[in-house]
Write a protein that holds these residues in place. Structure first.
Motif, short mmCIF file in Angstrom:
data_model
loop_
_atom_site.label_atom_id
_atom_site.label_comp_id
_atom_site.label_asym_id
_atom_site.label_seq_id
_atom_site.Cartn_x
_atom_site.Cartn_y
_atom_site.Cartn_z
N PRO A 82 0.79 -1.23 0.00
CA PRO A 82 0.00 0.00 0.00
C PRO A 82 0.83 1.28 0.00
CG PRO A 82 0.17 -0.82 2.23
CD PRO A 82 0.97 -1.76 1.38
N GLY A 83 2.16 1.18 0.14
CA GLY A 83 2.99 2.40 0.22
C GLY A 83 2.65 3.18 1.48
N TYR A 84 2.62 4.51 1.39
CA TYR A 84 2.15 5.33 2.52
C TYR A 84 0.98 6.18 2.02
CZ TYR A 84 5.31 8.72 0.28
OH TYR A 84 5.94 9.51 -0.63
N GLY A 85 0.21 6.73 2.94
CA GLY A 85 -0.98 7.50 2.54
C GLY A 85 -2.04 6.54 1.98
N PHE A 86 -2.97 7.07 1.19
CA PHE A 86 -4.05 6.29 0.58
C PHE A 86 -4.59 5.18 1.52
CE2 PHE A 86 -1.90 7.86 -3.44
CZ PHE A 86 -2.86 8.81 -3.69
N LEU A 87 -4.43 3.89 1.13
CA LEU A 87 -5.06 2.82 1.92
C LEU A 87 -4.11 2.18 2.93
CD1 LEU A 87 -6.87 1.22 -1.13
CD2 LEU A 87 -8.02 2.31 0.82
N SER A 88 -2.92 2.78 3.10
CA SER A 88 -1.88 2.10 3.89
C SER A 88 -2.24 1.92 5.37
CB SER A 88 -0.56 2.86 3.77
OG SER A 88 -0.69 4.16 4.30
N GLU A 89 -3.03 2.84 5.93
CA GLU A 89 -3.36 2.70 7.34
C GLU A 89 -4.86 2.47 7.53
OE1 GLU A 89 -0.26 5.09 9.96
OE2 GLU A 89 -0.86 6.22 8.18
N ASN A 90 -5.44 1.77 6.57
CA ASN A 90 -6.86 1.47 6.60
C ASN A 90 -7.02 0.00 7.01
OD1 ASN A 90 -9.45 0.64 5.73
ND2 ASN A 90 -9.56 2.38 4.31
N ALA A 91 -7.39 -0.20 8.28
CA ALA A 91 -7.47 -1.57 8.81
C ALA A 91 -8.50 -2.39 8.04
CB ALA A 91 -7.82 -1.52 10.30
N GLY A 92 -9.59 -1.73 7.62
CA GLY A 92 -10.64 -2.42 6.86
C GLY A 92 -10.09 -2.96 5.54
N PHE A 93 -9.25 -2.17 4.89
CA PHE A 93 -8.65 -2.61 3.63
C PHE A 93 -7.71 -3.80 3.88
CE2 PHE A 93 -5.14 -2.22 0.44
CZ PHE A 93 -5.89 -2.59 -0.67
N ALA A 94 -6.87 -3.68 4.90
CA ALA A 94 -5.94 -4.77 5.20
C ALA A 94 -6.70 -6.08 5.46
CB ALA A 94 -5.08 -4.41 6.41
N ALA A 95 -7.85 -5.96 6.16
CA ALA A 95 -8.65 -7.15 6.46
C ALA A 95 -9.27 -7.73 5.18
CB ALA A 95 -9.74 -6.79 7.47
N LYS A 96 -9.75 -6.84 4.31
CA LYS A 96 -10.36 -7.28 3.05
C LYS A 96 -9.35 -8.01 2.16
CE LYS A 96 -13.68 -3.71 1.91
NZ LYS A 96 -13.89 -2.60 0.97
N VAL A 97 -8.12 -7.48 2.15
CA VAL A 97 -7.06 -8.09 1.33
C VAL A 97 -6.84 -9.52 1.81
CG1 VAL A 97 -4.59 -7.99 0.76
CG2 VAL A 97 -5.95 -5.89 0.78
#
Ligand code: ADP
Length: 498
Positions: A82-97
């Motif tokens: 995810p790099g930094y910014g955008f979705l990088s600190e989005n726990a929901g995204f990490a879980a979905k992945v």
């Protein structure tokens, strides 16, 4: 162990390019994503594959989490960086992945959500003996209670947003009678910026330094730190120049901070590369601020002094590998500085300066590294962070790293837009910076836009001559080419006359 031979990079610009480079060295293929505004961007060309996402606004491109996961699966990538910014600190995204059967190159969703909330983070680390800034126990919504707590810890205090980031939702309060008003302002700012208006109170450290520790943890319980980064040169609570190591830490304080940072990582079961931020007072007392659960913008300075490639380490950890070194194997080698080159005009209160990069020539030579995502002739899009490049230098000691940075600023040729290069030169030549005696107020204390104008700078006589010649309509021979590059007085044009 999970197999990774293709990674989708859910980001753009310099950090996407940075990740592609490490992946390529590891023989891993990359899939870039891009918006309409980034059709011609280097990250799109450099990746093995590139997929168009949509219109320029990030909500319609770089933040389309479901589409990004779909693309990763379609293209056969096993992991998403995810790099930094955008979705990088989005726990929901990490879980979905993870739910989609893919690897999120970063910590687990729980670590992200605990550390993403400053209050939850304080709560998580407090039993691990980590020093915290004196302040309220939790969120406060009653102004009377806020005034009572503020009086107890002593003015000045800082009202902070629990969900804060990027320096937003922070207000300094000097007197009891201002608590109510400032609290209302902080709450509404936090609500509109983060959708969560919770605020809390901290003692305001009046002459603070921002010092952070880079940590790295694998899935086998091994944790190391890569020493500190000094990030006290800030503008509006945002870092502009970073360095490693700090000019003021003693080996004892460094070791103690490193140990505390590793405790923070332990407290949230951290995996991967992360950063524990501390605030330090004049007596070198330090207090936990927050943990950033991603690769930081300023990670290159830690790479330069440690000899490690943090992106490669992130990928290896994601593959389930154990760290191949221990704390005792790590040593500080020399000194490194980073200047964030923004498309902003330091002479006009850092106003965004958008337009075309008419001339764009990077500095080269010993000890110079440029992480960027632009090329000559490209437009700087208005939709994203205005950072053009990170100019990084390394030297055997701080003096050499500074000298190299000044030399690199002089070599850097950018015209068509204004940049923060002249501001960087100002800071690096300032006696307070050179002596190492500065705090986060450096910019407000020492910087005035007038100080950038060539006629006020006694050492830039040749530049001043050029300036004068431009005004009276004469063109000194040496500067014909510079004149053709447009009327803007960018740093390299001034420097080149010297
Ligand atoms: P954000 O997440 O918005 O970046 P941080 O908590 O990391 O917020 O703080 C950002 C900056 O604000 C710090 O680097 C420091 O300059 C300043 N700051 C934060 N807390 C304090 C404090 N208690 N006293 C003085 N300055 C502070």
């Amino acid at each position: 162990m999970p197999h990774i031979d293709k990674i989708l990079i859910a980001n753009r610009g310099e950090i996407a390019v940075r990740i592609i480079r490490s992946a390529r060295e590891m023989n891993i293929k990359t899939v870039a994503i891009y918006s309409e505004a980034d059709r011609t961007a280097p990250h799109v060309r450099m990746a093995d594959e590139a997929v168009f996402m949509g219109p320029p606004p990030s909500s319609q491109s770089y933040l389309l989490s479901d589409k990004i996961i779909e693309v990763a699966k379609e293209r056969g990538a096993q992991a998403i960086h995810p790099g930094y910014g955008f979705l990088s600190e989005n726990a929901g995204f990490a879980a979905k992945v993870a739910k989609a059967g893919l690897i999120f190159i970063g910590p687990n969703p729980d670590s992200i959500s605990v550390m993403g909330d400053k209050l939850k983070a304080k709560e998580a680390v407090k039993d691990f003996g980590i020093p915290l800034v004196p302040g309220s126990e939790g969120a406060i919504d009653d102004p009377k209670e806020a005034a009572r707590v503020a009086k107890e810890i002593g003015f000045p205090v800082l009202i902070k947003a629990a969900a804060g980031g990027g320096g937003k939702g922070m207000r300094i309060v000097e007197r009891e009678e201002d608590v109510e008003e400032q609290m209302a302002l902080a709450t509404s700012e936090a609500k509109s910026a983060f959708g969560d208006g919770s605020v809390f109170i901290e003692k305001y450290i009046s002459s603070p330094r921002h010092i952070e520790i880079q940590v790295l943890a694998d899935t086998h319980g091994n944790r190391v730190h890569l020493f500190e980064r000094e990030c006290s040169i800030q503008r509006r609570h945002q870092k502009v120049i970073e360095e490693a190591p700090s000019a003021i830490l003693t080996p004892e304080v460094r070791e103690a901070m490193g140990k505390h940072a590793l405790k923070c990582a332990e407290a949230c079961d951290y995996v991967g590369a992360g950063t524990v931020e501390f605030i330090m007072d004049e007596q070198l007392n330090y207090f936990f601020l927050e943990m950033n659960t991603r690769l930081q913008v300023e990670h290159p300075v830690s790479e330069m002094i440690s000899g490690l490639d943090l992106v490669k380490e992130q990928i290896k950890v994601a593959r389930g590998e154990a760290l191949s070194f221990r704390q005792s194997d790590l040593k500080i080698n020399g000194h490194s500085l980073e200047l964030r080159v923004y498309a902003e005009d330091p002479a006009s209160n850092f106003l965004p300066s958008t337009g075309k990069l008419e001339v764009y020539k990077r500095p080269l030579g010993p000890g110079v590294r440029v992480d960027d995502g632009f090329e000559e002739g490209m437009d700087v899009p208005v939709y994203y962070d205005p950072m053009i490049a990170k100019l990084v230098t390394h030297g055997k000691d701080r003096a050499e790293a500074i000298a190299r940075m000044l030399r690199a600023i002089q070599e850097y040729q950018i015209s068509g837009i204004e940049t923060t290069l002249p501001f960087g030169k100002f800071v690096l030549e300032h006696p307070a910076f050179i002596s190492g005696q500065f705090d986060t107020h450096f910019v407000s204390k020492h910087f005035k836009p007038e100080l950038l104008t060539p006629e006020l700078d006694a050492s830039t006589t040749a530049a001043a001559a050029l300036f004068a010649a431009t005004i009276i309509g004469e063109t000194p021979k040496k500067t014909v080419q510079q004149q053709q590059n447009g009327p803007a007085f960018s740093a390299w044009k001034l420097n080149r006359t010297r």
